[in-house]
Design an enzyme around this catalytic site. Sequence first.
Site, short mmCIF file in Angstrom:
data_model
loop_
_atom_site.label_atom_id
_atom_site.label_comp_id
_atom_site.label_asym_id
_atom_site.label_seq_id
_atom_site.Cartn_x
_atom_site.Cartn_y
_atom_site.Cartn_z
N CYS A 62 0.83 -1.21 0.00
CA CYS A 62 0.00 0.00 0.00
C CYS A 62 0.86 1.26 0.00
O CYS A 62 1.68 1.48 0.91
CB CYS A 62 -0.92 -0.02 1.23
N CYS A 65 0.36 3.50 3.02
CA CYS A 65 1.03 2.93 4.20
C CYS A 65 2.52 3.26 4.19
O CYS A 65 3.11 3.56 5.23
CB CYS A 65 0.84 1.42 4.24
#
Length: 414
Positions: A62, A65
């Site tokens: 991600c 993230c």
Amino acid sequence: MAKTPPPPLPLLLLLLLAAFSATAAAEEFPRDGKVIDLDDTNFEAALSSIDFLFVDFYAPWCGHCKRLAPELDEAAPVLAGLSEPIMVAKVNADKYRKLGSKYGVDGFPTLMLFIHGVPIEYTGSRKADLLVRNLKKFVAPDVSTLESDSAIKSFVDNAGTSFPMFIGFGVNESLIAEYGGKYKKRAWFAVAKDFSEDWMATYDFNKVPALVALHPKYNEQCVFYGPFEGRFLEDFIRQSLLPLTVPINTETLKLLDDDDRKVVLAILEDDSDVNSTQLVKVLRSAAHANRDLVFGYVGVKQWEEFVETFDVSKSSQLPKLLVWDRNEEYEQVEGSEKLEDGDQASQLSQFLEGYRAGRTIKKKVSGPSFMGFMHSLVSMNSLYILMFVVALLGVMMYFAGQDDTPQPRRVHDE
């Protein structure tokens, strides 16, 4: 065959203590301010041993993230050093999906603060400094008790300038305890039980009980002398969550969404020049006597797209006054649409008198409604992404049509 006698009682106790110590050691987590790696084997142990645990449920692929990770690394030691330490941890919820599912993780990253094992989803800013600011509010007591002058000073210094503060001098804590919990995420609350006259002079109140509302960020303060009951106290707190004069920007628009008052809006050429600064002082004086209204200001130079919704442009004659319902309508007072040079305090009084007398012309904003405008701030990025994806698909389809040779599939991370 003779049975082996059971070990004496002291030996059993020693064995139990040894087993307990081994378990405790296995469940010990570092408190040095580094982000802790957790998984399904030690997550529950972390909840049991850490009172305030901030968890990042992430996925390695991600992009959001990855951008969040350095912010957490920066915030972690600061949070660990608070008087009520908050430990930061992360869980690969793409790998440990059962653990993520248990706490309702359906997207990445999902941030949760566990207070004594009870989860609260965090949806605030992810920048390190703002993350620290917001999480401090979660773990603070609803109402702090201040027993001395030095305690008052420490409370004010530690609270910082990001949130308003309410300090009750000679006020019974039980009177504001309810509101300390209700508005905890938006303000600091305290009760000073012992204080000198120096604080009375500092905050300009001359009798007790008194509730002082402070807005350090805007250098504003108000005093409430009562009555400390019913709707009077809550009305003061609710109205004082905003400064007397609100600079309109994307952050304060979100705060206005939680307030049901109409906004007396002054539209200026540049809200930072000398003339505008003087007008803001006039607005602040009027706000003291008209607490049923919010007084705001915005400069064309600072936010042209916003003021255009009120049919204002750089060529308009400014300053301009109107009353906005925070949604799709606003009102202009006949004969008081703009402020001339001179006694602006008297002109503002005439404007308010005309508004309360109903001598107004109602108009619709030319752009989106308040909520529509707020949503547009978020959705424009989504629109650009969608346009890019559509264009990319078009290019891919075009080149696919140029060559009939089967192409291998590509797996995208995001």
